[in-house]
Design a protein around this motif. Structure first.
Motif, PDB file in Angstrom:
ATOM      1  N   ARG A 226       0.751  -1.274   0.164  1.00 20.27           N
ATOM      2  CA  ARG A 226       0.005   0.177   0.027  1.00 20.27           C
ATOM      3  C   ARG A 226       0.669   1.269  -0.040  1.00 20.27           C
ATOM      4  NH1 ARG A 226      -3.246  -2.623   3.790  1.00 20.27           N
ATOM      5  NH2 ARG A 226      -2.283  -1.290   5.395  1.00 20.27           N
ATOM      6  N   GLU A 227       1.806   1.204   0.814  1.00 27.20           N
ATOM      7  CA  GLU A 227       2.744   2.366   0.810  1.00 27.20           C
ATOM      8  C   GLU A 227       3.621   2.742  -0.283  1.00 27.20           C
ATOM      9  OE1 GLU A 227       5.414   2.796   4.143  1.00 27.20           O
ATOM     10  OE2 GLU A 227       3.788   1.905   5.662  1.00 27.20           O
ATOM     11  N   LEU A 228       3.848   1.783  -1.214  1.00 29.79           N
ATOM     12  CA  LEU A 228       4.627   1.877  -2.470  1.00 29.79           C
ATOM     13  C   LEU A 228       3.602   2.292  -3.435  1.00 29.79           C
ATOM     14  CD1 LEU A 228       6.605  -1.437  -2.718  1.00 29.79           C
ATOM     15  CD2 LEU A 228       7.741   0.613  -2.398  1.00 29.79           C
ATOM     16  N   ILE A 229       2.255   2.048  -3.456  1.00 30.22           N
ATOM     17  CA  ILE A 229       1.308   2.461  -4.332  1.00 30.22           C
ATOM     18  C   ILE A 229       0.881   3.869  -3.986  1.00 30.22           C
ATOM     19  CG2 ILE A 229      -1.076   2.221  -4.992  1.00 30.22           C
ATOM     20  CD1 ILE A 229      -0.970  -0.761  -4.311  1.00 30.22           C
ATOM     21  N   ASP A 230       1.009   4.192  -2.460  1.00 28.61           N
ATOM     22  CA  ASP A 230       0.717   5.609  -2.297  1.00 28.61           C
ATOM     23  C   ASP A 230       1.693   6.481  -2.668  1.00 28.61           C
ATOM     24  OD1 ASP A 230      -1.743   4.629  -1.053  1.00 28.61           O
ATOM     25  OD2 ASP A 230      -1.125   4.547   0.924  1.00 28.61           O
ATOM     26  N   ARG A 231       2.959   6.208  -2.743  1.00 30.07           N
ATOM     27  CA  ARG A 231       4.110   7.001  -3.067  1.00 30.07           C
ATOM     28  C   ARG A 231       4.258   7.113  -4.486  1.00 30.07           C
ATOM     29  NH1 ARG A 231       6.977   4.303   1.203  1.00 30.07           N
ATOM     30  NH2 ARG A 231       8.332   3.299  -0.350  1.00 30.07           N
ATOM     31  N   GLY A 232       3.357   6.444  -5.345  1.00 31.40           N
ATOM     32  CA  GLY A 232       3.585   6.467  -6.681  1.00 31.40           C
ATOM     33  C   GLY A 232       4.683   5.808  -7.435  1.00 31.40           C
ATOM     34  N   GLU A 233       5.176   4.766  -6.446  1.00 31.05           N
ATOM     35  CA  GLU A 233       6.285   3.853  -7.030  1.00 31.05           C
ATOM     36  C   GLU A 233       5.904   2.309  -7.638  1.00 31.05           C
ATOM     37  OE1 GLU A 233       8.899   3.402  -3.669  1.00 31.05           O
ATOM     38  OE2 GLU A 233       8.743   5.409  -3.245  1.00 31.05           O
ATOM     39  N   LEU A 234       4.696   2.131  -7.341  1.00 28.01           N
ATOM     40  CA  LEU A 234       4.299   0.672  -7.749  1.00 28.01           C
ATOM     41  C   LEU A 234       2.687   0.997  -8.398  1.00 28.01           C
ATOM     42  CD1 LEU A 234       4.440  -2.323  -8.066  1.00 28.01           C
ATOM     43  CD2 LEU A 234       3.434  -2.457  -5.623  1.00 28.01           C
ATOM     44  N   THR A 235       2.325   0.299  -9.528  1.00 27.18           N
ATOM     45  CA  THR A 235       0.926  -0.117  -9.926  1.00 27.18           C
ATOM     46  C   THR A 235       0.899  -1.475  -9.798  1.00 27.18           C
ATOM     47  OG1 THR A 235       1.161   1.921 -11.577  1.00 27.18           O
ATOM     48  CG2 THR A 235      -0.476   0.245 -11.947  1.00 27.18           C
ATOM     49  N   VAL A 236      -0.220  -1.862  -9.452  1.00 31.26           N
ATOM     50  CA  VAL A 236      -0.887  -3.035  -9.383  1.00 31.26           C
ATOM     51  C   VAL A 236      -1.936  -3.307 -10.081  1.00 31.26           C
ATOM     52  CG1 VAL A 236      -2.008  -5.056  -8.020  1.00 31.26           C
ATOM     53  CG2 VAL A 236      -0.383  -3.579  -6.867  1.00 31.26           C
ATOM     54  N   MET A 237      -1.711  -3.980 -11.209  1.00 35.31           N
ATOM     55  CA  MET A 237      -3.028  -4.245 -12.390  1.00 35.31           C
ATOM     56  C   MET A 237      -3.596  -5.729 -12.070  1.00 35.31           C
ATOM     57  SD  MET A 237      -2.625  -4.230 -16.544  1.00 35.31           S
ATOM     58  CE  MET A 237      -2.461  -2.421 -16.415  1.00 35.31           C
ATOM     59  N   SER A 238      -4.873  -5.780 -11.390  1.00 32.17           N
ATOM     60  CA  SER A 238      -5.443  -6.898 -11.344  1.00 32.17           C
ATOM     61  C   SER A 238      -6.341  -7.300 -12.680  1.00 32.17           C
ATOM     62  CB  SER A 238      -6.645  -6.909 -10.361  1.00 32.17           C
ATOM     63  OG  SER A 238      -7.123  -8.135 -10.233  1.00 32.17           O
ATOM     64  N   ILE A 239      -5.788  -8.365 -13.454  1.00 36.28           N
ATOM     65  CA  ILE A 239      -6.234  -8.833 -14.630  1.00 36.28           C
ATOM     66  C   ILE A 239      -6.860  -9.894 -14.701  1.00 36.28           C
ATOM     67  CG2 ILE A 239      -5.325  -9.440 -17.021  1.00 36.28           C
ATOM     68  CD1 ILE A 239      -2.589  -8.011 -16.437  1.00 36.28           C
ATOM     69  N   TYR A 240      -8.381  -9.793 -15.121  1.00 43.58           N
ATOM     70  CA  TYR A 240      -9.333 -10.767 -15.370  1.00 43.58           C
ATOM     71  C   TYR A 240      -9.066 -11.255 -16.664  1.00 43.58           C
ATOM     72  CZ  TYR A 240     -13.835 -13.023 -16.144  1.00 43.58           C
ATOM     73  OH  TYR A 240     -14.749 -14.099 -16.495  1.00 43.58           O
ATOM     74  N   CYS A 241      -8.983 -12.295 -17.161  1.00 42.94           N
ATOM     75  CA  CYS A 241      -8.723 -12.903 -18.455  1.00 42.94           C
ATOM     76  C   CYS A 241      -9.890 -13.465 -19.396  1.00 42.94           C
ATOM     77  CB  CYS A 241      -7.742 -14.257 -18.286  1.00 42.94           C
ATOM     78  SG  CYS A 241      -6.140 -13.768 -17.255  1.00 42.94           S
TER      79      CYS A 241
END
Length: 314
Positions: A226-241
């Motif tokens: 969560r902290e990596l996402i909040d700082r703009g360092e990480l994007t998590v992409m949940s992919i439905y196929c």
């Protein structure tokens, strides 16, 4: 520094263990030849004691004594020899392995049936669900050879072409193509539009998959992620196929945290190996694959280390 007698005794024991491993690998492949294999396998000289040089010797000379004029008439024994060959490859140098593969494929470059046999054996040993060694790097040249061979049927070529596309799109060092997808809000986009953070985590999952749901819960609850996402360092992409008109798409959108991207990517299986999920693929900002097929425990540990480093706590 003064070393004790116990140190030298332990060093001698470890050396003997290593030499025993080296000898076992060499003997296992040479002994097999005396029990009904197609040909006598190469034996490294006794003066060659280190593991990698001995394996390089065997891999590079493996097929020298094979009579290919008759070998393809006994595919069972040829397949066994092929398996012995590839089982040694993880212990050999990469350039030696690739040079040996290239020489074998070049021998049959104009022969479709033989190339198909080799590619099929490579698939079974290196890429299939029951593969003894899971190695796309070793398998890829065989798949390419079959995919591009005009003397192999179109249907067979199509299978190998699909493998080549998946490997070239998602293996470590590859760049993910500009694959189309649908966003959570229904808007359409392509993978090239995903920008803005230093790294991207692709999370391929199915809302009806228990392991996927457990991984999603652990990842979404992880404070470092969560902290990596909040700082703009990480994007998590949940992919439905699947498709957006599938019932699962609504579940996927409901399950994915709002701070994650949630997309439907019906063409995902053309570019990623989705034979088992969940699948995590880690990319840099330029969409280059850094790590593939990550376990959730490894992933959470890596995010913790990255977060601590960013905070100057490590």
């Amino acid at each position: 520094m003064n070393y004790t007698p116990e140190y030298y005794d332990m060093k001698k024991i470890l050396l003997n263990i290593l030499l025993g491993i080296v000898a076992a690998i060499s003997l296992s492949v040479t002994a097999r030849a005396s029990s009904g294999d197609l040909f006598v396998y190469p034996t490294p000289p006794d003066s060659m004691t280190q593991l990698m040089p001995r394996c390089n010797y065997i891999v590079s000379r493996f097929w020298d004594r094979c009579n290919f004029g008759t070998a393809f008439k006994d595919e069972a024994r040829l397949n066994r020899a092929f398996g012995d060959w590839v089982m040694i490859m993880p212990h050999a140098a990469a350039d030696t392995v690739h040079a040996s593969i290239d020489r074998l494929l070049a021998r049959f470059a104009k022969k479709g049936p033989e190339t198909l046999v080799l590619a099929t054996m490579a698939e079974n040993w290196l890429y299939s669900d029951t593969a003894e060694i899971n190695s796309t790097e070793i398998y890829l040249p065989f798949a390419r050879a079959a995919a591009n061979h005009k003397k192999i049927s179109k249907a067979e070529r199509a299978r190998f072409k699909s493998h080549v596309q998946i490997i070239e799109s998602s293996s470590e060092g590859s760049t993910v193509p500009d694959i189309p997808f649908v966003n959570r809000d229904g808007s359409k986009s392509t993978f090239g539009s995903v920008t803005g953070t230093a790294s991207i985590l692709l999370f391929f999952n199915d809302p009806d998959c228990m392991d996927c749901n457990l991984a999603r819960i652990r990842l979404s609850a992880d404070p470092n992620t969560r902290e990596l996402i909040d700082r703009g360092e990480l994007t998590v992409m949940s992919i439905y196929c699947g498709d957006t008109d599938d019932e699962g798409w609504e579940k996927a959108k409901a399950n994915a945290p709002q701070e994650w991207m949630c997309v439907a990517m019906p063409e995902a299986d053309n570019y990623f190996d989705l034979r088992s999920t969940p699948l995590f693929v880690f990319l840099n900002s330029r969409h280059k694959v850094l790590l593939n097929n990550l376990g959730i425990d490894y992933l959470l540990g890596a995010f913790m280390a990255a977060n601590l480093k960013a905070k100057g706590m490590q």
